[in-house]
Design an enzyme around this catalytic site. Structure first.
Site, PDB file in Angstrom:
ATOM      1  N   HIS A 144      54.681  51.079  86.400  1.00 23.43           N
ATOM      2  CA  HIS A 144      55.616  51.926  85.919  1.00 23.43           C
ATOM      3  C   HIS A 144      57.128  51.250  85.577  1.00 23.43           C
ATOM      4  CE1 HIS A 144      53.143  55.800  85.619  1.00 23.43           C
ATOM      5  NE2 HIS A 144      52.890  55.476  86.652  1.00 23.43           N
ATOM      6  N   ASP A 177      52.553  54.411  92.375  1.00 22.73           N
ATOM      7  CA  ASP A 177      51.362  54.869  91.712  1.00 22.73           C
ATOM      8  C   ASP A 177      50.932  54.066  90.551  1.00 22.73           C
ATOM      9  OD1 ASP A 177      53.646  55.820  90.442  1.00 22.73           O
ATOM     10  OD2 ASP A 177      52.886  57.340  89.214  1.00 22.73           O
ATOM     11  N   GLU A 178      49.827  54.197  90.310  1.00 22.48           N
ATOM     12  CA  GLU A 178      49.084  53.516  89.023  1.00 22.48           C
ATOM     13  C   GLU A 178      49.473  52.267  88.765  1.00 22.48           C
ATOM     14  OE1 GLU A 178      48.489  57.912  86.626  1.00 22.48           O
ATOM     15  OE2 GLU A 178      50.278  57.215  86.436  1.00 22.48           O
ATOM     16  N   ASP A 236      60.818  54.750  84.696  1.00 22.82           N
ATOM     17  CA  ASP A 236      59.469  54.456  84.026  1.00 22.82           C
ATOM     18  C   ASP A 236      59.407  53.296  83.102  1.00 22.82           C
ATOM     19  OD1 ASP A 236      56.421  55.159  83.635  1.00 22.82           O
ATOM     20  OD2 ASP A 236      57.050  56.746  85.161  1.00 22.82           O
ATOM     21  N   THR A 253      57.316  64.473  81.554  1.00 26.29           N
ATOM     22  CA  THR A 253      57.976  65.181  80.102  1.00 26.29           C
ATOM     23  C   THR A 253      57.541  64.106  78.803  1.00 26.29           C
ATOM     24  OG1 THR A 253      59.595  63.634  80.687  1.00 26.29           O
ATOM     25  CG2 THR A 253      60.072  65.930  81.360  1.00 26.29           C
ATOM     26  N   GLU A 254      56.257  63.864  78.986  1.00 27.06           N
ATOM     27  CA  GLU A 254      55.703  63.024  77.942  1.00 27.06           C
ATOM     28  C   GLU A 254      55.753  63.998  76.457  1.00 27.06           C
ATOM     29  OE1 GLU A 254      54.191  63.073  80.733  1.00 27.06           O
ATOM     30  OE2 GLU A 254      53.259  60.809  81.165  1.00 27.06           O
ATOM     31  N   TYR A 300      50.981  70.545  88.540  1.00 30.28           N
ATOM     32  CA  TYR A 300      51.481  69.708  87.749  1.00 30.28           C
ATOM     33  C   TYR A 300      51.984  70.652  86.404  1.00 30.28           C
ATOM     34  CZ  TYR A 300      51.198  65.084  89.311  1.00 30.28           C
ATOM     35  OH  TYR A 300      51.240  63.802  89.947  1.00 30.28           O
TER      36      TYR A 300
HETATM   37  C1  ACM Z   1      51.699  60.630  88.976  1.00 33.09           C
HETATM   38  O1  ACM Z   1      51.397  61.580  88.384  1.00 33.09           O
HETATM   39  N1  ACM Z   1      51.163  59.497  88.495  1.00 33.09           N
HETATM   40  C2  ACM Z   1      52.365  60.569  90.311  1.00 33.09           C
END
Ligand code: ACM
Length: 557
Positions: free
Chosen positions: A250, A316-317, A179, A459-460, A408
């Site tokens: 990411h 993603d994102e 990431d 895990t942020e 989550y």
């Molecule tokens: C995600 O939570 N960005 C997969």
């Protein structure tokens, strides 16, 4: 129902005393497929009870007798098992080696919480109740995602989590290996990925809106031998490790290690560091042939290490801003006939999906990959609600359900002010227990594309194993029952019975040394007073299609 979690599909108490496992109890394993479970039982129960469980004949009395039985395969499938406990011993028959192993997990639970210790306590009697169990899982994909990129989890922690997954009959560990904040897997041909990309000088403490920093450098990675050990340890426990290399977003840690991976005609990537804050980085991969070749090189090594049929490439994102600013990216989009650079994300998925398919593997991707044509065999991880899973299943694609509104595990588990660094929606133990993976509105044929579900642990705000334990447990026990145990009827989970069984299960977690959340709330040292989180108000809302990233619903978006 005996105090087993996840609840067996069928269990009946039978008259009689049951069986006491003692110093003279033998362990018999008939056939090749039984030896793995034999080894595991002797090592695990041998340590906890202090009894030798010496090899014996399959007809011996006073024995635990193991076999893979084709009749059980026919009736309950390869992951199913039958367990019969009588005064002469325990008969465990698996539909396959995996079923036998899941049956051994039930046997261990029936022996009581002290069977989860690693050395015997004095004066214990190991009584198994007289029961007859026929059991098999509801879903074939029963997963946990561990984000080892935001905070590294050293190898010992991953092996411990594999044991915890096995104890809950979960069979997939999705490892989020890369990431913006760190690259965690050794790649022989690109040593900079770990030399430079696996550590950061400091770390935001709390949600990204927090003013606090931990000034201690953070880092770590798995060597290829560590990965081989993890994969092999998992395989012995019938767990598949699904690797995730997240791209094209990411990717700041990779770009920090190799600046040429970034959009260098639009932004200067030469002094870029591994990201020390949370949220989504604007630094994304350049859509060039050189970047494709680089990642093919990475993936060749990943494929050699992980036998998993599914290889997850994120997707993603991915903020398109740097692509918009890059003449190279715009030219690539035009050449591909794309309406705008946003389509480059699906182009990455398409390229690597075909590349994986040519090597006999399947692309895994977050539900953003539904924006473009999906490569053959792709598996969609439905995270922004049930909608992506519903759309994918209707279009004939396999899906794994992990909606952030429900599973989550970084989200807080109670509304009170004491939850450490509270993130996201309130998802209590009971909420997770009531989670239904299959999106409503699907036909039976469409629902067959739901391979199962996965709980995701980002895990942020969980800096060490104790914080991860706190978020994951006890909710993973509820999740395990959701994916393993049959649904009595839609919406009809027996919450009271689960609560009763959880009282025993907490003692097992204690014996295993899991720092779970007590029912009354965190212990003083489990709190993080003054460290800001980002709680969401109200019940979780699902919308499909969701708002575009980076204003998506994830609390760190
Ligand atoms: C995600 O939570 N960005 C997969």
């Amino acid at each position: 129902m005996p105090d087993v979690i996840p609840a067996p599909a069928r269990a009946e108490q039978v008259p009689g005393e049951g069986f006491v496992l003692g110093p003279d109890t033998g362990l018999a394993a008939a056939g090749e497929g039984a030896h793995g479970t034999e080894r595991w039982l002797r090592a695990t129960l041998g340590a906890a009870t202090g009894h030798a469980l010496a090899p014996c004949d399959g007809t011996a009395r006073n024995a635990v007798r193991l076999a893979v039985d084709p009749r059980v395969t026919g009736e309950l499938g390869a992951e199913g098992y039958r367990l019969d406990i009588t005064p002469t011993g325990a008969d465990l028959r698996g539909g396959g080696p995996a079923g036998l192993f899941w049956g051994a997990q039930t046997l261990r639970q029936l022996l009581g919480p002290d069977a989860f210790r690693r050395a015997p306590l004095p004066g214990r009697t190991w009584r198994l109740p007289a029961v007859r169990i026929a059991d098999a899982p509801r879903f074939g994909w029963r997963g946990l995602l561990l984000d080892v990129a935001r905070h590294f989890m050293p190898k010992e922690g991953v092996l411990r989590y594999l044991d915890l997954l096995a104890a809950h009959k979960l069979n997939v560990l999705h490892l989020h290996l890369t990431d913006d904040q760190g690259w965690r897997i050794e790649i022989g041909r690109y040593p900079g990925l770990t030399e430079r990309g696996s550590w950061r000088a400091r770390t935001k403490f709390g949600h990204r809106s927090s003013p606090l920093w931990d000034a201690k450098p953070h880092g770590g990675h798995y060597t290829q031998d560590d990965i081989r050990e993890i994969v092999s340890y998992a395989a012995e426990r019938h767990i598949t490790v699904v690797p995730e290399i997240d791209l094209p977003g990411h990717s700041q840690a990779a770009i920090a290690a190799y600046p040429e991976l970034g959009n260098t005609d639009a932004v200067d990537t030469s002094g870029l560091a591994v990201r020390d804050d949370w949220g989504i980085s604007p630094y994304v991969l350049a859509p060039t042939e050189a970047v494709l070749r680089f990642y093919e090189g990475v993936l060749e090594e990943v494929l050699a290490l992980f036998p998993s049929p599914v290889v997850h490439l994120g997707g993603d994102e991915c903020p398109p801003d740097q692509w918009r600013a890059s003449a190279t990216a715009r030219a690539r989009a035009a050449e591909l006939g794309l309406a705008d650079v946003d389509g480059l994300r699906s182009w990455f998925a398409g390229h690597f999906g075909a590349w994986l398919a040519a090597r006999g593997r399947r692309l895994g991707g977050w539900d953003e990959i539904l924006d473009g044509p999906l490569p053959p065999g792709a598996v969609v991880s439905s995270w922004r609600g049930h909608g992506g899973g519903r759309a994918a299943a209707r279009a004939g694609h396999d899906v794994v359900m992990c909606p952030e509104q429900h599973v989550y595990l970084d989200h807080r588990q109670a509304p009170g002010p004491d939850e450490p660094v509270p993130i996201g929606y309130v998802r209590t133990l009971e909420d997770v227990y009531r989670f239904e993976p299959v999106p409503d509105g699907l036909s039976a044929g469409e629902a067959r594309h739901v391979l199962g579900a996965q709980a995701n642990m980002w895990t942020e705000v969980t800096e060490d194993a104790g914080r991860v334990d706190y978020q994951v447990f006890p909710r993973l026990a509820a999740f395990a029952e959701v994916v393993w145990s049959p649904l009595p009827a839609p919406g009809e989970r027996d919450v009271a019975d689960f609560g009763r069984r959880m009282d025993s299960h907490r003692l097992r977690l204690d014996a295993l040394g899991v720092a779970h959340r007590p029912p009354g709330g965190p212990r003083p040292w489990q709190r993080r007073p003054g460290v800001p989180g980002r709680p969401f108000a109200g019940p979780p809302a699902e919308a499909w299609p969701p708002a575009p990233a980076p204003s998506g619903a994830h609390p760190d978006a």
